[in-house]
Design a protein around this motif. Structure first.
Motif, mmCIF file in Angstrom:
data_model
loop_
_atom_site.group_PDB
_atom_site.id
_atom_site.type_symbol
_atom_site.label_atom_id
_atom_site.label_comp_id
_atom_site.label_asym_id
_atom_site.label_seq_id
_atom_site.Cartn_x
_atom_site.Cartn_y
_atom_site.Cartn_z
ATOM 1 N N ALA A 301 0.824 -1.204 0.000
ATOM 2 C CA ALA A 301 0.000 0.000 0.000
ATOM 3 C C ALA A 301 0.860 1.256 0.000
ATOM 4 N N LYS A 302 1.954 1.231 0.725
ATOM 5 C CA LYS A 302 2.858 2.396 0.756
ATOM 6 C C LYS A 302 3.417 2.678 -0.631
ATOM 7 N N ALA A 303 3.804 1.618 -1.336
ATOM 8 C CA ALA A 303 4.325 1.801 -2.698
ATOM 9 C C ALA A 303 3.251 2.385 -3.613
ATOM 10 N N ALA A 304 2.012 1.917 -3.471
ATOM 11 C CA ALA A 304 0.922 2.430 -4.309
ATOM 12 C C ALA A 304 0.592 3.880 -3.977
ATOM 13 N N LEU A 305 0.583 4.222 -2.694
ATOM 14 C CA LEU A 305 0.264 5.598 -2.282
ATOM 15 C C LEU A 305 1.350 6.582 -2.709
ATOM 16 N N ALA A 306 2.586 6.103 -2.816
ATOM 17 C CA ALA A 306 3.689 6.976 -3.229
ATOM 18 C C ALA A 306 3.847 7.051 -4.739
ATOM 19 N N ASP A 307 3.086 6.247 -5.472
ATOM 20 C CA ASP A 307 3.199 6.189 -6.935
ATOM 21 C C ASP A 307 2.395 7.323 -7.576
ATOM 22 N N VAL A 311 -2.259 8.379 -8.180
ATOM 23 C CA VAL A 311 -2.716 9.451 -7.299
ATOM 24 C C VAL A 311 -4.232 9.577 -7.273
ATOM 25 N N GLU A 312 -4.902 9.141 -8.327
ATOM 26 C CA GLU A 312 -6.366 9.224 -8.379
ATOM 27 C C GLU A 312 -7.051 7.960 -7.867
ATOM 28 N N VAL A 313 -6.286 6.945 -7.549
ATOM 29 C CA VAL A 313 -6.880 5.693 -7.066
ATOM 30 C C VAL A 313 -7.327 5.889 -5.617
ATOM 31 N N PRO A 314 -8.586 5.598 -5.280
ATOM 32 C CA PRO A 314 -9.059 5.776 -3.904
ATOM 33 C C PRO A 314 -8.264 4.932 -2.917
ATOM 34 N N VAL A 315 -8.126 5.436 -1.708
ATOM 35 C CA VAL A 315 -7.389 4.724 -0.662
ATOM 36 C C VAL A 315 -8.008 3.361 -0.389
ATOM 37 N N ILE A 316 -9.329 3.292 -0.380
ATOM 38 C CA ILE A 316 -9.987 2.010 -0.083
ATOM 39 C C ILE A 316 -9.678 0.955 -1.153
ATOM 40 N N THR A 317 -9.519 1.401 -2.396
ATOM 41 C CA THR A 317 -9.160 0.458 -3.470
ATOM 42 C C THR A 317 -7.761 -0.090 -3.253
ATOM 43 N N ILE A 318 -6.837 0.786 -2.876
ATOM 44 C CA ILE A 318 -5.466 0.354 -2.586
ATOM 45 C C ILE A 318 -5.455 -0.610 -1.409
ATOM 46 N N ALA A 319 -6.253 -0.303 -0.382
ATOM 47 C CA ALA A 319 -6.305 -1.162 0.804
ATOM 48 C C ALA A 319 -6.820 -2.547 0.448
ATOM 49 N N PRO A 342 -3.082 6.883 5.851
ATOM 50 C CA PRO A 342 -2.749 6.680 4.435
ATOM 51 C C PRO A 342 -2.842 7.967 3.617
ATOM 52 N N SER A 343 -3.868 8.796 3.850
ATOM 53 C CA SER A 343 -4.012 10.048 3.100
ATOM 54 C C SER A 343 -2.868 10.992 3.398
ATOM 55 N N GLU A 344 -2.477 11.068 4.677
ATOM 56 C CA GLU A 344 -1.345 11.931 5.044
ATOM 57 C C GLU A 344 -0.059 11.406 4.414
ATOM 58 N N TYR A 345 0.122 10.104 4.365
ATOM 59 C CA TYR A 345 1.307 9.511 3.760
ATOM 60 C C TYR A 345 1.375 9.852 2.277
ATOM 61 N N ARG A 346 0.256 9.735 1.599
ATOM 62 C CA ARG A 346 0.199 10.070 0.174
ATOM 63 C C ARG A 346 0.556 11.540 -0.039
ATOM 64 N N ARG A 347 -0.011 12.435 0.800
ATOM 65 C CA ARG A 347 0.258 13.868 0.656
ATOM 66 C C ARG A 347 1.741 14.168 0.897
ATOM 67 N N LEU A 348 2.330 13.569 1.943
ATOM 68 C CA LEU A 348 3.732 13.817 2.243
ATOM 69 C C LEU A 348 4.644 13.349 1.112
ATOM 70 N N LYS A 349 4.308 12.201 0.502
ATOM 71 C CA LYS A 349 5.128 11.702 -0.615
ATOM 72 C C LYS A 349 4.989 12.604 -1.824
ATOM 73 N N ALA A 350 3.791 13.140 -2.056
ATOM 74 C CA ALA A 350 3.581 14.038 -3.195
ATOM 75 C C ALA A 350 4.354 15.345 -3.001
ATOM 76 N N GLU A 351 4.371 15.853 -1.767
ATOM 77 C CA GLU A 351 5.100 17.095 -1.495
ATOM 78 C C GLU A 351 6.610 16.909 -1.627
ATOM 79 N N ALA A 352 7.086 15.693 -1.298
ATOM 80 C CA ALA A 352 8.522 15.437 -1.360
ATOM 81 C C ALA A 352 9.011 15.173 -2.782
ATOM 82 N N ALA A 353 8.078 14.841 -3.667
ATOM 83 C CA ALA A 353 8.465 14.504 -5.041
ATOM 84 C C ALA A 353 8.894 15.744 -5.822
#
Length: 353
Positions: A301-307, A311-319, A342-353
């Motif tokens: 899930a971490k790999a998917a959220l950071a991909d 970015v448009e894939v819902p968190v529940i789908t990834i889970a 998970p949402s915060e993790y996705r946001r942090l990875k997007a900001e770091a990219a």
């Protein structure tokens, strides 16, 4: 007179043992949630041993607070079983509120409801409530016991929960069923004898408890090596099994499979369940099979959220793609492992990219 004296002696022995057990637990385990619940359970059980009376319909106001603590102890027992089988269990505010509600209901019942209403109806209501929480504890044990990877504590935990649940269930049934002074006197002695025996057995078992056998230790220890002097072929065979297991996780992503159990996984690998349980615990350092699975699921899930492509894939789908059956358990497991949602993790990875 003899039966009454024997009943008092057995109760006194149980109270003394329970207070000693509470002191021992406070010395060794007060730093963990499960240990604190065990202390509370021992003290509540002491209150029960001091006040329990089969067939009693007249309650002294001075005994009512102790009876309320004894009744509230069924909530503590349920929470204790949850903490026994879940190293990550935490107490919530509503747990305390639930305990207070049950204890308050028992107190009101002793002081006001029982004296004016039917005492027998009151006894039945209280003990049906106790049976309900005992049933919840048994269900929790059945559901969680197989996921425990530490063999010694699996046996000890099962014994403690089974013995306490059996006594609590028999006591509640006797309270409901027994009537008549002669039958009540005999039932009281039998009940006190069983309680004293169970408390003694648990106390003896606790003497031999090592750090980590019952509750997780505050300081994480490195994985324990396999007991005994292993030969080179045994070590090589264990390593091949670990490699095969990790290939199933990485290549086939077997952790995605719904309702995957350690028995199913052992069958797939062609080894006995006890051996796979031991290796996941001692070679890979996991204490719980569900945590082992969830860590693999969360890594995916971490790999998917950071991909960025997802970015448009819902968190529940990834889970659910990773093997979780619903969003709530995924969010809790993810935050426990990463410290963020998970949402915060996705946001942090997007900001770091």
């Amino acid at each position: 007179m003899f039966l009454a004296a024997l009943d008092i002696a057995l109760r006194g022995a149980s109270v003394a043992l329970l207070l000693l057990l509470a002191a021992s637990l406070a010395r060794d385990f007060k730093g963990v949630v499960g240990g604190r619940l065990a202390i509370a359970f021992a003290l509540g059980s002491a209150a029960h041993a001091a006040t329990c009376g089969i067939g009693t319909t007249v309650i002294s106001p001075t005994h009512a607070p102790l009876i309320a603590l004894s009744t509230g102890n069924v909530v503590v027992f349920w929470l204790f079983t949850r903490a026994l089988f879940d190293d990550a269990f935490t107490l919530r505010w509503w747990h305390g509120l639930l305990w207070a509600a049950v204890a308050a209901f028992s107190l009101v019942n002793c002081l006001w409801i029982a004296p004016v209403a039917s005492p027998r109806v009151s006894i039945i209501a209280i003990n049906l409530l106790a049976l309900g929480f005992i049933a919840l504890a048994v269900i929790q044990t059945v559901r969680a016991w197989t996921a425990d990877l530490v063999e010694q504590r699996r046996r000890l935990r099962l014994f403690i929960v089974s013995a306490a649940a059996l006594y609590g269930g028999v006591n509640a049934v006797l309270q409901i069923a027994v009537s008549g002074s002669e039958a009540a006197a005999i039932a009281n002695v039998a009940n006190s004898a069983v309680l004293a025996g169970i408390v003694a057995a648990i106390s003896v078992a606790m003497i031999h408890v090592q750090a980590g056998d019952l509750f997780p230790t505050p300081v994480t220890a490195p994985p324990v090596s396999v007991a005994g002097a292993s030969t080179a072929p045994e070590v090589a065979a264990d390593q091949r099994l670990v490699d095969a297991l990790l290939r199933l996780m990485a290549a086939e992503r077997i952790y995605r499979r719904e309702n995957l159990t350690i028995g199913t996984l052992a069958t797939r690998l062609g080894v006995p369940e006890y051996r796979l349980r031991r290796l996941i615990n001692q070679k890979l350092g996991y204490r719980n099979f569900n945590v082992f699975l969830n860590n693999h699921r969360i890594e995916e899930a971490k790999a998917a959220l950071a991909d960025p492509a997802q970015v448009e894939v819902p968190v529940i789908t990834i889970a659910m793609d990773a093997g979780f059956q619903s969003l709530g358990p995924f969010n809790r497991a993810f935050k426990a492992m990463t410290g963020v949602t998970p949402s915060e993790y996705r946001r942090l990875k997007a900001e770091a990219a």
